[in-house]
Motif scaffolding. Sequence first.
Motif, PDB file in Angstrom:
ATOM      1  N   GLY A 113      -9.594   4.312  12.584  1.00  0.00           N
ATOM      2  CA  GLY A 113      -8.532   5.017  12.293  1.00  0.00           C
ATOM      3  C   GLY A 113      -7.477   5.569  13.301  1.00  0.00           C
ATOM      4  O   GLY A 113      -7.004   6.605  13.330  1.00  0.00           O
ATOM      5  N   VAL A 114      -7.347   4.686  14.305  1.00  0.00           N
ATOM      6  CA  VAL A 114      -6.556   4.686  15.320  1.00  0.00           C
ATOM      7  C   VAL A 114      -5.282   4.153  15.465  1.00  0.00           C
ATOM      8  O   VAL A 114      -4.684   3.631  16.538  1.00  0.00           O
ATOM      9  N   TRP A 115      -5.182   3.280  14.520  1.00  0.00           N
ATOM     10  CA  TRP A 115      -3.983   2.492  14.287  1.00  0.00           C
ATOM     11  C   TRP A 115      -2.868   3.189  13.507  1.00  0.00           C
ATOM     12  O   TRP A 115      -2.794   3.344  12.663  1.00  0.00           O
ATOM     13  N   GLU A 116      -1.826   3.456  14.636  1.00  0.00           N
ATOM     14  CA  GLU A 116      -0.707   4.198  14.252  1.00  0.00           C
ATOM     15  C   GLU A 116       0.142   3.647  13.333  1.00  0.00           C
ATOM     16  O   GLU A 116       0.549   2.527  13.392  1.00  0.00           O
ATOM     17  N   ALA A 117       0.461   4.130  11.894  1.00  0.00           N
ATOM     18  CA  ALA A 117       1.455   3.823  11.108  1.00  0.00           C
ATOM     19  C   ALA A 117       2.655   3.619  11.714  1.00  0.00           C
ATOM     20  O   ALA A 117       3.406   2.735  11.013  1.00  0.00           O
ATOM     21  N   GLN A 118       3.273   4.517  12.322  1.00  0.00           N
ATOM     22  CA  GLN A 118       4.525   4.591  12.582  1.00  0.00           C
ATOM     23  C   GLN A 118       4.685   4.708  14.262  1.00  0.00           C
ATOM     24  O   GLN A 118       4.998   5.852  14.778  1.00  0.00           O
ATOM     25  N   PRO A 119       4.349   3.722  15.060  1.00  0.00           N
ATOM     26  CA  PRO A 119       4.309   3.654  16.456  1.00  0.00           C
ATOM     27  C   PRO A 119       5.769   3.859  17.140  1.00  0.00           C
ATOM     28  O   PRO A 119       6.663   3.465  16.504  1.00  0.00           O
ATOM     29  N   TRP A 120       5.963   4.148  18.305  1.00  0.00           N
ATOM     30  CA  TRP A 120       6.997   3.895  19.256  1.00  0.00           C
ATOM     31  C   TRP A 120       6.762   2.581  19.771  1.00  0.00           C
ATOM     32  O   TRP A 120       6.472   2.534  20.925  1.00  0.00           O
ATOM     33  N   LEU A 136      -0.380   4.671  20.465  1.00  0.00           N
ATOM     34  CA  LEU A 136       0.781   5.270  19.916  1.00  0.00           C
ATOM     35  C   LEU A 136       2.350   4.304  20.016  1.00  0.00           C
ATOM     36  O   LEU A 136       3.375   4.795  19.627  1.00  0.00           O
ATOM     37  N   GLY A 137       2.029   2.872  20.616  1.00  0.00           N
ATOM     38  CA  GLY A 137       3.199   2.339  20.748  1.00  0.00           C
ATOM     39  C   GLY A 137       3.480   2.151  22.139  1.00  0.00           C
ATOM     40  O   GLY A 137       3.294   3.217  22.994  1.00  0.00           O
ATOM     41  N   GLN A 138       4.002   1.240  22.832  1.00  0.00           N
ATOM     42  CA  GLN A 138       4.545   1.144  24.250  1.00  0.00           C
ATOM     43  C   GLN A 138       5.490   1.968  24.610  1.00  0.00           C
ATOM     44  O   GLN A 138       5.566   2.370  25.866  1.00  0.00           O
ATOM     45  N   ALA A 140       6.009   5.195  23.455  1.00  0.00           N
ATOM     46  CA  ALA A 140       5.594   6.547  23.117  1.00  0.00           C
ATOM     47  C   ALA A 140       6.092   7.742  24.180  1.00  0.00           C
ATOM     48  O   ALA A 140       5.947   7.259  25.531  1.00  0.00           O
ATOM     49  N   PRO A 141       6.499   8.730  23.643  1.00  0.00           N
ATOM     50  CA  PRO A 141       6.896   9.770  24.705  1.00  0.00           C
ATOM     51  C   PRO A 141       5.594  10.379  25.462  1.00  0.00           C
ATOM     52  O   PRO A 141       4.370  10.565  24.757  1.00  0.00           O
ATOM     53  N   LEU A 142       5.740  10.979  26.729  1.00  0.00           N
ATOM     54  CA  LEU A 142       4.710  11.485  27.407  1.00  0.00           C
ATOM     55  C   LEU A 142       3.898  12.602  26.998  1.00  0.00           C
ATOM     56  O   LEU A 142       2.643  12.261  27.014  1.00  0.00           O
ATOM     57  N   GLU A 143       4.551  13.349  26.163  1.00  0.00           N
ATOM     58  CA  GLU A 143       3.822  14.378  25.646  1.00  0.00           C
ATOM     59  C   GLU A 143       2.867  13.872  24.613  1.00  0.00           C
ATOM     60  O   GLU A 143       1.800  14.554  24.277  1.00  0.00           O
ATOM     61  N   ALA A 144       3.584  13.014  23.562  1.00  0.00           N
ATOM     62  CA  ALA A 144       2.630  12.670  22.655  1.00  0.00           C
ATOM     63  C   ALA A 144       1.322  11.728  23.139  1.00  0.00           C
ATOM     64  O   ALA A 144       0.114  11.953  22.650  1.00  0.00           O
ATOM     65  N   LYS A 145       1.610  10.913  24.166  1.00  0.00           N
ATOM     66  CA  LYS A 145       0.420  10.303  24.984  1.00  0.00           C
ATOM     67  C   LYS A 145      -0.634  11.185  25.427  1.00  0.00           C
ATOM     68  O   LYS A 145      -1.882  10.997  25.321  1.00  0.00           O
ATOM     69  N   ARG A 146      -0.259  12.241  26.067  1.00  0.00           N
ATOM     70  CA  ARG A 146      -1.262  13.062  26.513  1.00  0.00           C
ATOM     71  C   ARG A 146      -2.063  13.839  25.599  1.00  0.00           C
ATOM     72  O   ARG A 146      -3.284  14.282  26.079  1.00  0.00           O
ATOM     73  N   ALA A 147      -1.489  14.288  24.447  1.00  0.00           N
ATOM     74  CA  ALA A 147      -1.998  15.017  23.457  1.00  0.00           C
ATOM     75  C   ALA A 147      -3.032  14.050  22.510  1.00  0.00           C
ATOM     76  O   ALA A 147      -3.889  14.638  21.749  1.00  0.00           O
ATOM     77  N   ASP A 168     -17.409 -12.031  26.646  1.00  0.00           N
ATOM     78  CA  ASP A 168     -17.184 -12.974  27.904  1.00  0.00           C
ATOM     79  C   ASP A 168     -15.910 -12.314  28.349  1.00  0.00           C
ATOM     80  O   ASP A 168     -15.472 -12.862  29.450  1.00  0.00           O
ATOM     81  N   LEU A 169     -15.353 -11.028  28.011  1.00  0.00           N
ATOM     82  CA  LEU A 169     -14.157 -10.637  28.380  1.00  0.00           C
ATOM     83  C   LEU A 169     -14.270  -9.220  29.029  1.00  0.00           C
ATOM     84  O   LEU A 169     -15.353  -8.507  28.708  1.00  0.00           O
ATOM     85  N   GLU A 170     -13.534  -8.702  29.801  1.00  0.00           N
ATOM     86  CA  GLU A 170     -13.628  -7.363  30.621  1.00  0.00           C
ATOM     87  C   GLU A 170     -12.861  -6.507  29.489  1.00  0.00           C
ATOM     88  O   GLU A 170     -11.609  -6.738  29.151  1.00  0.00           O
ATOM     89  N   VAL A 171     -13.465  -5.500  28.855  1.00  0.00           N
ATOM     90  CA  VAL A 171     -12.612  -4.401  28.046  1.00  0.00           C
ATOM     91  C   VAL A 171     -12.550  -3.008  28.959  1.00  0.00           C
ATOM     92  O   VAL A 171     -13.884  -2.522  29.019  1.00  0.00           O
ATOM     93  N   ARG A 172     -11.340  -2.227  29.039  1.00  0.00           N
ATOM     94  CA  ARG A 172     -11.558  -1.166  29.880  1.00  0.00           C
ATOM     95  C   ARG A 172     -10.463  -0.216  29.315  1.00  0.00           C
ATOM     96  O   ARG A 172      -9.573  -0.527  28.652  1.00  0.00           O
ATOM     97  N   ALA A 173     -10.940   1.014  29.381  1.00  0.00           N
ATOM     98  CA  ALA A 173      -9.976   1.985  29.239  1.00  0.00           C
ATOM     99  C   ALA A 173      -8.826   1.961  30.132  1.00  0.00           C
ATOM    100  O   ALA A 173      -9.277   2.299  31.489  1.00  0.00           O
ATOM    101  N   GLY A 174      -7.572   2.091  29.831  1.00  0.00           N
ATOM    102  CA  GLY A 174      -6.424   1.897  30.694  1.00  0.00           C
ATOM    103  C   GLY A 174      -5.837   3.224  30.867  1.00  0.00           C
ATOM    104  O   GLY A 174      -6.441   4.233  31.520  1.00  0.00           O
ATOM    105  N   GLY A 175      -4.701   3.362  30.356  1.00  0.00           N
ATOM    106  CA  GLY A 175      -3.965   4.731  30.723  1.00  0.00           C
ATOM    107  C   GLY A 175      -4.485   5.758  29.722  1.00  0.00           C
ATOM    108  O   GLY A 175      -5.463   5.632  29.062  1.00  0.00           O
ATOM    109  N   SER A 176      -3.613   6.776  29.363  1.00  0.00           N
ATOM    110  CA  SER A 176      -3.810   7.724  28.262  1.00  0.00           C
ATOM    111  C   SER A 176      -3.784   7.396  27.017  1.00  0.00           C
ATOM    112  O   SER A 176      -4.804   7.840  26.132  1.00  0.00           O
ATOM    113  N   THR A 177      -3.350   6.321  26.374  1.00  0.00           N
ATOM    114  CA  THR A 177      -3.458   5.809  25.304  1.00  0.00           C
ATOM    115  C   THR A 177      -4.023   4.405  25.093  1.00  0.00           C
ATOM    116  O   THR A 177      -4.086   3.982  24.095  1.00  0.00           O
TER     117      THR A 177
END
Length: 253
Positions: A113-120, A136-138, A140-147, A168-177
Amino acid sequence: MRLVAFDLDDTLAPSKSALPSAMAQQLRALLDVVPVCVISGGEFGQFRAQLLENLDATSEQLSKLHLMPTCGTRYYRWNADHSNWDQVYANDLSQDERERAIKSLRLRAHEQGVWEAQPWGEIIEDRGSQITFSALGQQAPLEAKRAWDPSGDKKRKLRDAVALDVPDLEVRAGGSTSVDITRRGIDKAYGMAKLVEMTGIAPQDMLFIGDRLDEAGNDYPVKAAGYPTRPVAGWEECVDVIAQIVSELSGRA
């Protein structure tokens, strides 16, 4: 200190935002006294829009700048003769690896349930050497990403599910989203090791500055690998840190 390396987002500039003028001024001053590397999970287009277009550096200053998009899986140097950036190398994922990573990210994000229907902007970006999911899309505003995921639980859950699909691949949490997928062993410490290889500068003569040097942060692998590091809380603090470094190196000269 023979080289200073930086994270990009929330270290040199606000996330996905232009380099502030105060930072550009200090980076130019730093380039006058020591080589600089910028290493980030972002692709080269992000470096160009976020960093280079606002740096206003001379060709001589740019010649001392090392750019390492996608955690060092790509490496660029300034070609003064042709006034452009040359790609020195690119360690790209195979077509099969990219397709499997994208398929898993899309499937698991919908399931959780984390696929955004209306991403930026785009949610999944193929960066050649890295596949990046931005919830939230590439753009997305900073405020929305932080929240979106202040605890990091959403990213970790998605990362864990995708990791099972592509072991076989590396999967990492990157930035805020974001969740990033690369070949195994690819992180910012990998990029720093490539920088040592390409420049011949010893690790102890480098300093890495980043905003996520805590154990859960995407800058932490650099610290864990033993490189000298300096944490900053954001680009505003980083401006002051750079000014201090410039003062110390100029005085030594």
